[in-house]
Design a protein around this motif. Structure first.
Motif, PDB file in Angstrom:
ATOM      1  N   GLN A  51      15.751 -70.584  -2.856  1.00 25.99           N
ATOM      2  CA  GLN A  51      14.697 -71.592  -2.934  1.00 25.99           C
ATOM      3  C   GLN A  51      15.022 -72.816  -2.085  1.00 25.99           C
ATOM      4  OE1 GLN A  51      14.242 -73.616  -6.760  1.00 25.99           O
ATOM      5  NE2 GLN A  51      12.039 -73.241  -6.702  1.00 25.99           N
ATOM      6  N   ARG A  58       6.850 -70.453  -2.993  1.00 29.76           N
ATOM      7  CA  ARG A  58       5.883 -69.527  -3.605  1.00 29.76           C
ATOM      8  C   ARG A  58       5.356 -68.527  -2.588  1.00 29.76           C
ATOM      9  NH1 ARG A  58       5.266 -74.275  -6.312  1.00 29.76           N
ATOM     10  NH2 ARG A  58       5.258 -74.143  -8.609  1.00 29.76           N
ATOM     11  N   GLN A  59       4.968 -69.016  -1.428  1.00 27.80           N
ATOM     12  CA  GLN A  59       4.458 -68.112  -0.399  1.00 27.80           C
ATOM     13  C   GLN A  59       5.547 -67.162   0.079  1.00 27.80           C
ATOM     14  OE1 GLN A  59       1.119 -67.875   0.836  1.00 27.80           O
ATOM     15  NE2 GLN A  59       2.108 -65.965   1.466  1.00 27.80           N
ATOM     16  N   ALA A  62       6.365 -64.616  -2.662  1.00 27.96           N
ATOM     17  CA  ALA A  62       5.275 -63.633  -2.780  1.00 27.96           C
ATOM     18  C   ALA A  62       5.346 -62.618  -1.648  1.00 27.96           C
ATOM     19  CB  ALA A  62       3.929 -64.352  -2.792  1.00 27.96           C
ATOM     20  N   SER A  88      10.730 -71.245 -13.135  1.00 34.53           N
ATOM     21  CA  SER A  88       9.504 -71.347 -12.337  1.00 34.53           C
ATOM     22  C   SER A  88       9.350 -70.135 -11.424  1.00 34.53           C
ATOM     23  CB  SER A  88       9.508 -72.629 -11.497  1.00 34.53           C
ATOM     24  OG  SER A  88       9.458 -73.775 -12.311  1.00 34.53           O
ATOM     25  N   MET A  89      10.427 -69.734 -10.791  1.00 32.12           N
ATOM     26  CA  MET A  89      10.357 -68.580  -9.886  1.00 32.12           C
ATOM     27  C   MET A  89      10.111 -67.290 -10.648  1.00 32.12           C
ATOM     28  SD  MET A  89      13.082 -69.285  -6.798  1.00 32.12           S
ATOM     29  CE  MET A  89      14.525 -69.622  -7.808  1.00 32.12           C
ATOM     30  N   GLY A  91       8.604 -66.991 -13.543  1.00 32.53           N
ATOM     31  CA  GLY A  91       7.233 -67.028 -14.020  1.00 32.53           C
ATOM     32  C   GLY A  91       6.250 -66.681 -12.925  1.00 32.53           C
ATOM     33  N   PHE A  92       6.487 -67.187 -11.724  1.00 30.75           N
ATOM     34  CA  PHE A  92       5.621 -66.859 -10.589  1.00 30.75           C
ATOM     35  C   PHE A  92       5.723 -65.377 -10.259  1.00 30.75           C
ATOM     36  CE2 PHE A  92       5.037 -66.375  -5.988  1.00 30.75           C
ATOM     37  CZ  PHE A  92       3.753 -66.874  -5.857  1.00 30.75           C
ATOM     38  N   ALA A  93       6.949 -64.849 -10.284  1.00 29.98           N
ATOM     39  CA  ALA A  93       7.134 -63.427  -9.986  1.00 29.98           C
ATOM     40  C   ALA A  93       6.400 -62.547 -10.992  1.00 29.98           C
ATOM     41  CB  ALA A  93       8.627 -63.094  -9.975  1.00 29.98           C
ATOM     42  N   GLU A  95       3.637 -63.006 -12.317  1.00 33.12           N
ATOM     43  CA  GLU A  95       2.198 -62.965 -12.041  1.00 33.12           C
ATOM     44  C   GLU A  95       1.825 -61.902 -11.015  1.00 33.12           C
ATOM     45  OE1 GLU A  95       1.096 -66.859 -10.806  1.00 33.12           O
ATOM     46  OE2 GLU A  95       1.717 -67.833 -12.696  1.00 33.12           O
ATOM     47  N   ARG A 122       9.450 -64.841 -19.827  1.00 32.53           N
ATOM     48  CA  ARG A 122       9.816 -64.623 -18.431  1.00 32.53           C
ATOM     49  C   ARG A 122      11.107 -63.837 -18.267  1.00 32.53           C
ATOM     50  NH1 ARG A 122       8.738 -70.936 -17.154  1.00 32.53           N
ATOM     51  NH2 ARG A 122       9.436 -70.991 -19.327  1.00 32.53           N
ATOM     52  N   ARG A 496       9.172 -77.237  -4.722  1.00 29.88           N
ATOM     53  CA  ARG A 496       7.722 -77.044  -4.813  1.00 29.88           C
ATOM     54  C   ARG A 496       7.278 -75.736  -4.184  1.00 29.88           C
ATOM     55  NH1 ARG A 496       7.590 -81.561  -1.050  1.00 29.88           N
ATOM     56  NH2 ARG A 496       7.289 -80.807   1.078  1.00 29.88           N
TER      57      ARG A 496
END
Length: 496
Positions: A51, A58-59, A62, A88-89, A91-93, A95, A122, A496
């Motif tokens: 990170q 995020r992009q 993904a 955070s990472m 949780g994003f993963a 999705e 998560r 971010r």
């Protein structure tokens, strides 16, 4: 492990550490993940996502997940911002992927139950202890869709209960495989220290001392282990010849636990003509050094030594489990000054049972030490956060300071700038303002920061910081508001 690389892809996540990420010329090597992957890289396709090196995590995350379709996604955690960023990472993963999500590292090892109290679910599993011995079997089980029951060091939830498999034995560092540097772009992980490309390396783990606050007593089970000088020589030659490093930073917890081993490595570095720095040196080791030993260390290129002072109060240090006195600290500083070493003294504050006069003793010691030695650096005063399983942790709980019961609670803890404290509340000391003043009270920003503007402003503010520390005056501090906004921007920029 079969030694045959499978089709399975594993994604390991390195979180941002906080505002200090953005003040350095480059981040440090993600050593925890690299060491953990060392015994699995021949059997799985492992990808490390950092990170700290991403402008839009995020992009970028993904893109990797959608392209590589990992069957497992894991993150390392330590108390504070790294835990919040890992969550955070993950949780994003969640999705965009059905991959098995897991965590590892110091915090999950010493507080695994909290990882399953996450309302967002998560985390499916926890890999405890040293990744070299736990990660491989865990990945084999997950890849094959097999039960995790009996997998060494693995914790998981079953029917509402947390199942904790026994930890495997501690590994033999000398026979451990070399870490797979090919998993990261090493040129991005050579931060400059005084303009020198610095290679971070771990050659020993643990500490033989029994300090009541240290996670080592739990994570490394009170043991100290090390690689032989011959093995270290091989690794240092590679760092110089393959990666272009001309400086080495040893992140070992207690480098001189074996004095002769440390001196042998110094001789190797002298032959290689590489500068070097030490993260972990105890006062007792400094006191055992003869003038001949220190002469060798100087000739070998040793530039900086970090020593754990922690408090300027003899009583508080005894409470922490440290046996040296104030006079020992000043004697060690004077000895190291004679040989021109930069000495970095670490301090803590907000320690259970610590009184305001004892905190003042720490500040006075820090200021006096910088007057005694122009090359002395003081760590920013970090707030003490007890590690579960330690003696001081139990004392902290009894003193009415309960630990978080949920993993996100550990992520909201700050060692430096705690936004949850109301600095206008006279019943609470503004530790974050103390942190700020000690951050700027000497010349360390000149050696670390990659920003000329930051170095310039730090030099201008230094006399003010020292005045505030001398007077312990933090009541009217408008610059703290500016610094708080600066930290927020820096922290947000890194995650971010």
């Amino acid at each position: 492990m079969s030694g045959q690389k499978s089709l399975g892809t594993v994604l390991l996540l390195q979180p941002g550490l906080g505002y200090m990420d953005s003040l350095r010329s480059a981040p440090s090597m993600p050593l925890g993940l690299l060491h953990a992957a060392s015994t699995s890289a021949d059997s799985f396709r492992i990808i490390i996502f950092d990170q700290r090196t991403s402008l839009d995590w995020r992009q970028d995350l993904a893109d990797i997940i959608l392209k590589e379709s990992p069957f497992a996604i894991g993150a390392t955690m330590f108390i504070g911002p790294p835990t919040a960023n890992s969550l955070s990472m993950l949780g994003f993963a969640a999705e965009i992927s059905n991959a098995h999500r897991f965590v590892g590292g110091v915090l999950p090892t010493i507080a695994p139950e909290t990882c399953f109290n996450d309302a967002e679910k998560r985390i499916a599993s926890v890999v405890c202890g040293e990744g070299e011995s736990s990660l491989g079997i865990f990945l084999e089980r997950v890849s094959a869709g097999e039960s995790l029951k009996g997998a060494p060091g693995v914790c998981f939830a079953s029917d509402g209960e947390v199942v904790k498999n026994p930890l495997p034995p501690l590994i033999n560092l000398d026979s451990a495989p070399e870490i797979p540097y090919n998993l990261v772009p090493t040129d991005k992980y050579l931060p400059a220290y005084n303009g020198r490309k610095t290679f971070y390396i771990e050659t020993s783990r643990g500490c033989p001392f029994k300090c009541g606050y240290c996670y080592n007593s739990v994570f490394n089970r009170g043991a100290w282990r090390a690689q032989s000088p011959d093995r270290v020589r091989e690794r240092l030659i590679r760092a110089k010849e393959e990666f272009g490093a001309n400086s080495v930073y040893f992140v070992d917890d207690n480098f001189f636990a074996d004095k002769q081993r440390g001196l042998d490595i110094a001789s190797i570095l002298m032959d290689l003509r590489m500068d070097w720095q030490l993260q972990g040196v105890d006062i007792q080791s400094v006191k055992k050094m003869t003038p001949e030993n220190l002469t060798l260390l100087k000739k070998s290129g040793l530039v900086r030594i970090s020593i754990g002072v922690e408090s300027g109060s003899d009583r508080v240090r005894r409470f922490l489990g440290k046996s040296f006195s104030n006079s020992d600290v000043y004697e060690s500083i004077s000895t190291l000054k004679e040989f021109g070493f930069i000495v970095f003294c670490s301090f803590m504050c907000d320690i259970p049972t610590e009184t305001f006069p004892e905190l003042r003793e720490s500040v006075e010691m820090a200021l006096k030490a910088t007057r005694l030695h122009s090359n002395l650096r003081v760590s920013p005063f970090y707030r003490h956060v007890p590690s579960p399983g330690t003696r001081i942790f139990e004392a902290s709980v009894k003193a009415g300071r309960p630990a978080p019961s949920k993993i996100e609670g550990w992520g909201s803890i700050s060692f430096d700038w705690d936004e949850n404290i109301n600095v206008d509340d006279s019943s609470r000391f503004p530790f974050q303002r103390l942190h700020m003043a000690t951050l700027f009270c000497d010349r360390k920003s000149r050696e670390y920061s990659s920003s000329p503007a930051f170095r310039f402003l730090a030099a201008i503010y230094r006399p003010i910081a020292r005045f505030r520390l001398k007077r312990m005056f933090f009541g009217f501090m408008p610059e703290a508001v500016i610094f708080e906004k600066f930290l927020k921007r820096r922290s947000e920029a890194s995650s971010r």
